[in-house]
Design a protein around this motif. Sequence first.
Motif, short mmCIF file in Angstrom:
data_model
loop_
_atom_site.label_atom_id
_atom_site.label_comp_id
_atom_site.label_asym_id
_atom_site.label_seq_id
_atom_site.Cartn_x
_atom_site.Cartn_y
_atom_site.Cartn_z
N ILE A 556 35.33 50.51 38.40
CA ILE A 556 35.30 50.77 36.96
C ILE A 556 36.16 51.98 36.62
O ILE A 556 36.80 52.04 35.57
N THR A 559 41.19 52.13 35.74
CA THR A 559 41.38 51.47 34.43
C THR A 559 42.23 50.21 34.53
O THR A 559 42.22 49.39 33.61
N THR A 561 41.65 47.87 36.62
CA THR A 561 40.74 46.79 37.03
C THR A 561 39.82 46.43 35.87
O THR A 561 38.96 47.22 35.48
N GLN A 562 40.03 45.26 35.34
CA GLN A 562 39.24 44.85 34.16
C GLN A 562 38.63 43.46 34.31
O GLN A 562 38.01 42.96 33.38
N GLN A 563 38.81 42.84 35.47
CA GLN A 563 38.25 41.51 35.71
C GLN A 563 37.23 41.58 36.85
O GLN A 563 37.55 42.04 37.95
N PHE A 580 30.67 49.04 32.15
CA PHE A 580 32.00 48.43 32.07
C PHE A 580 32.68 48.87 30.78
O PHE A 580 32.05 48.90 29.72
N GLY A 583 37.26 46.07 26.87
CA GLY A 583 38.46 45.41 27.38
C GLY A 583 38.23 44.73 28.71
O GLY A 583 39.04 43.90 29.15
N SER A 584 37.13 45.08 29.39
CA SER A 584 36.79 44.43 30.65
C SER A 584 36.11 43.09 30.38
O SER A 584 35.54 42.87 29.30
N THR A 585 36.15 42.22 31.36
CA THR A 585 35.46 40.93 31.27
C THR A 585 34.71 40.67 32.57
O THR A 585 35.24 40.91 33.66
N ALA A 615 31.69 45.26 28.23
CA ALA A 615 32.53 44.16 28.70
C ALA A 615 32.14 42.86 28.01
O ALA A 615 30.99 42.66 27.59
#
Length: 770
Positions: A556, A559, A561-563, A580, A583-585, A615
Amino acid sequence: MESDTPNITVGVARTSVLVAGGRTLATNSFIKEQLKISEKLDESLIPYYENIYKKEPWSSNVLDEKVVTFDPYAYFFCCTKESTEILLDQFEQFVNMIPTQFLRNQFINSLFSKKGLHISSVEESKKYLKENCTPIQSFSLAYSDLFTIALALRNKFIDDFILNNMKDPSTQQYVILGAGLDTRALRMPFAEGSTVWEVDFPHTFQFKEMVMNEAVKVIPPISKAKLHRVGSNVLETKQWISSLEETGFDKIKKTVWILEGLAMYLTDEEIAMLCQAISSISASGSSMLIQTLCIKKGIMSRIISSLLPLPLKDEYKSLTDKPSDYISKCGFTNNIENLKGDDLSSRYNFSTVRGFLSIEADSRSASEVIIKFLFQSTKCFNTNSLFLIMEENIKPNIPAGVARTSVLIAGGRALVTNSFINEQLKISEKLDESLIPYYENVYKKEPFYSNVITEKIASFDPYAYFFCCTKESTEFLLDQTEEFLNMIPTKFARNKLVKYLFSKKGLEFSTIEESMKYCIEQCTPIQTYSIVYMDSLTIRIALRNILIDDFFMKNIKDTSTQQYVILGAGLDTRALRMPFAEGSTVWEVDFPHTFQFKEMVLNEAVKVIPPISKAKLHRVGSNVLETKQWISSFEETGFDKTKPTVWLLEGLVMYLTDEEIAMLCQEISMISASGSSMVIQTLGKQGFMSKIMSSLVPTPLRDEFKSESDKPCNYISKCGFTNKIENLTENDLCKRYHFEFARSFTSMDSDSVIGVLIPPSYLPKCVTVS
């Protein structure tokens, strides 16, 4: 008799054939009870006695004269080898739902020992029944006592309902919708001038008439009513109403409507439409009886559903304990009367037998069930409506298919969470603001925690509590505890362990029976977890949680890494409880029924404990092995193969074969960009203590594990996940978090929970944990 009986045609529900088997047992019990009263039977019973009973006198020993009924034609539907095959398939399906091989064998042994037989495996029992028993004898051995009682009470009540209507000479029209293999039109004393209409699919009637044409030559009908069978889908209301009218149905005369075992196969909308059609042609003074089955989504319902010989719960389209909700829309609303199972047993002065899973051992039976009935009687325009429902009053209900593992691990996480709050209160009386909702709404009411967890390994999962705060989850835990204790070889050693567990809480118990009774009657679910949950397992869960949480937190902070993808997500709540960034999913993948339950619980939980995650969350209802399906769903919801992804497979791969794991990891590798990482947590098998530890881990035990490897990196590496693999045993994790693992007989160096943190080989970072 067998050679003259036609085969069961395609489309004739297995349910109907198996219910006919139960009715045959009840009929033979009826004859047996009559012979106790007098050696000279009533003349109407002689044909059945001479032609059937004397050859096949097998009956149920749990029924008495108060609830038995006489259905002389049921035998003819189930006197074939094919019906035996149907029974044995259902029997095997039920037995396989019992969680361990040990308990399955104990159950079978208990079942057959009552008949003086020494059989203790499914294979032995099926072989014996096929080779040595007639079809009806097979039914008498393998048919569940509980279902026999349920069916007898249902038959008795419906027969009495029809007999009461027969007393009114102005009632001469009877309609049975979804008639199946019902034989009331022949076996009940309908008066001359009466008419009975049966409605069901044409192929059902083709089989039924073929059988009945031969049966009536042996057992003459006592009914004097005209009988019209209408081959039609019951939902084709215009078709069968037209056929009724063509054969003399009169809308201005009273009608008795019977819908037995039909409504559960229809949707709410279809039931409402059907009832509306019935209402539109029912004169004042008509009556309607609906018998339906409400299988709520819990483990006890799973057991009951397996007892009922039907294509199981997944074929049911309406699951409600209030059929009056859709009936009332058609005007069936007045004078609702509720009769519970005890009321029905009292009505017939019948004592319900407890516990079809009662296993004779020096412990509480593995599972005890008291069947419950709910009757609702409704009147509208002098129209009576009756509903028969099997129900359980457990909320939220845990559906079939949601693993006991997930629920019980949630209990461990709840203890760890309470330990986290307890440790925070030691540091400061003023808690962080994010902890207040949980503290006020949960902890203050249920402050039970594990006294072996310290601040070094405690983590915060505020939603775990909501999955395990029911009596049903307590039953899960107690069954698992009993299962573990029964693996200890002597009663003396078992009682010593029980005494040890409870003495830590200041309680003096030294037998399993005493301890279980105390937990059920005196404790809340979480309190029970705090008493009987094994310290060793609590520590394992805590170590596993904090390691995986830390792994997520490190990602986390990056920045880029968002998936995040959680395969086999179960009741994991990280998507809500971890910070999270916007912008994260997060994608979760698991079976649809798991998510149905999970969302039902969490939709209420988030009203109490607001999520901290920002997220987007996408839950994909799919088997994780159906990779094309969930990968397609990912892409449709924004998954980008060119961006790094964090993958979590916690508690999943032990249920997959080596080949399935290799295939799954290959698919993950194919869509993982450089910089991605993966965590796999699984279990290893190393000797006798591992077997015992596997019973501590609340799973359907080792016999359901398909892969047993201490080095999952072996199959992972074949997919390119090879860099910097690091194996960490539990002792290594204890050192990492400066935690002293209390060594008891339940913790051995040779046992390990294996987690693997691995990115693809071309990536710069890599960790493996075992």
